[in-house]
Design an enzyme around this catalytic site. Structure first.
Site, PDB file in Angstrom:
ATOM      1  N   ASP A 135       0.846  -1.180   0.000  1.00  0.00           N
ATOM      2  CA  ASP A 135       0.000   0.000   0.000  1.00  0.00           C
ATOM      3  C   ASP A 135       0.890   1.241   0.000  1.00  0.00           C
ATOM      4  O   ASP A 135       1.320   1.719   1.036  1.00  0.00           O
ATOM      5  CB  ASP A 135      -0.901  -0.048   1.231  1.00  0.00           C
ATOM      6  CG  ASP A 135      -1.869   1.129   1.275  1.00  0.00           C
ATOM      7  OD1 ASP A 135      -1.682   2.077   0.486  1.00  0.00           O
ATOM      8  OD2 ASP A 135      -2.788   1.099   2.091  1.00  0.00           O
ATOM      9  N   ARG A 137       0.391   4.328  -0.642  1.00  0.00           N
ATOM     10  CA  ARG A 137      -0.100   5.545  -0.007  1.00  0.00           C
ATOM     11  C   ARG A 137       0.159   5.510   1.509  1.00  0.00           C
ATOM     12  O   ARG A 137       0.527   6.527   2.102  1.00  0.00           O
ATOM     13  CB  ARG A 137      -1.594   5.694  -0.303  1.00  0.00           C
ATOM     14  CG  ARG A 137      -2.155   6.999   0.185  1.00  0.00           C
ATOM     15  CD  ARG A 137      -3.535   7.275  -0.362  1.00  0.00           C
ATOM     16  NE  ARG A 137      -4.073   8.413   0.350  1.00  0.00           N
ATOM     17  CZ  ARG A 137      -4.668   8.330   1.530  1.00  0.00           C
ATOM     18  NH1 ARG A 137      -4.792   7.152   2.110  1.00  0.00           N
ATOM     19  NH2 ARG A 137      -5.117   9.408   2.132  1.00  0.00           N
TER      20      ARG A 137
END
Ligand SMILES: [Zn+2]
Length: 203
Positions: A135, A137
């Site tokens: 992930d 982000r």
């Protein structure tokens, strides 16, 4: 991208931490967390002076089922407790707590993945539904929080090489990896074994 919103003292069994809340300026959305749809917020638990290098650090994603409800399908609660305890023992460190359920897929989809496993589905497919893909982000958010706190390099409590790589790509200097295994329960054994065999987690 992420700004400091509020902070206060937070006494805990592991010492008096400082809780710092960050906001991204976006709505959390229905999949953002288990507990709300307001502005997206993440937190840092800070103990002592954490400006400078080689700060004991844990980057942790929230787990409503494990941490609040006591589910033994995963080791999130034990890992969270162990990290806070270790920071308390050292008297100094940071726990970045990203408020996102099932690594960002939301509570409903996380339970759907459990449902697939209960029905005997291939655990790898179910785990992919649980958001095991890196992930990017999250790593950017964690890096932004660490920068804001004045942390210049970390001793990272993790068994996950992908997390180290992701944080490094986001600009975090990782001095050392601190092994972070906790005891498996009978329910989490296969989950932990999968983490080791399929996802490259190291002992
Ligand atoms: Zn969990």
């Amino acid at each position: 991208m992420i700004t400091r919103y509020s902070e206060a003292k937070l006494p805990t069994p592991n010492g008096e931490f400082r809780l710092v809340v960050y906001r991204t300026g976006e709505e959390a959305g229905v999949a953002g967390s288990a507990v709300g749809t307001g502005p997206e917020e993440h937190v840092a638990m800070v103990l002592g002076d954490v400006t400078g290098p080689a700060i004991l650090t844990r980057v942790h994603s929230s787990c409503f089922t494990g941490e609040v409800l006591g589910s033994q399908r995963c080791d999130c609660r034990a890992q969270l407790d162990a990290a806070l305890e270790r920071i308390g023992q050292e008297g100094r460190g940071v726990l970045v707590y990203l408020v996102q359920e099932g690594r960002g897929i939301g509570l409903g989809n996380k339970i759907r993945a459990y449902q697939l496993q209960d029905a005997g589905a291939d655990t790898v497919d179910a785990n992919l539904a649980l958001g095991f893909d890196a992930d990017l982000r999250s790593y950017d958010l964690a890096a932004g929080i660490l920068r804001d706190l004045g942390v210049t390099s970390v001793r990272l409590m993790t068994n996950n090489p992908q997390k180290i790589a992701g944080l490094e790509r986001a600009g975090v200097v990782v001095d050392t990896q601190e092994s972070h295994w906790v005891d498996a329960t009978e329910h989490s054994e296969s989950y932990l074994a999968t983490k080791k065999s399929k996802l490259g987690h190291i002992a």
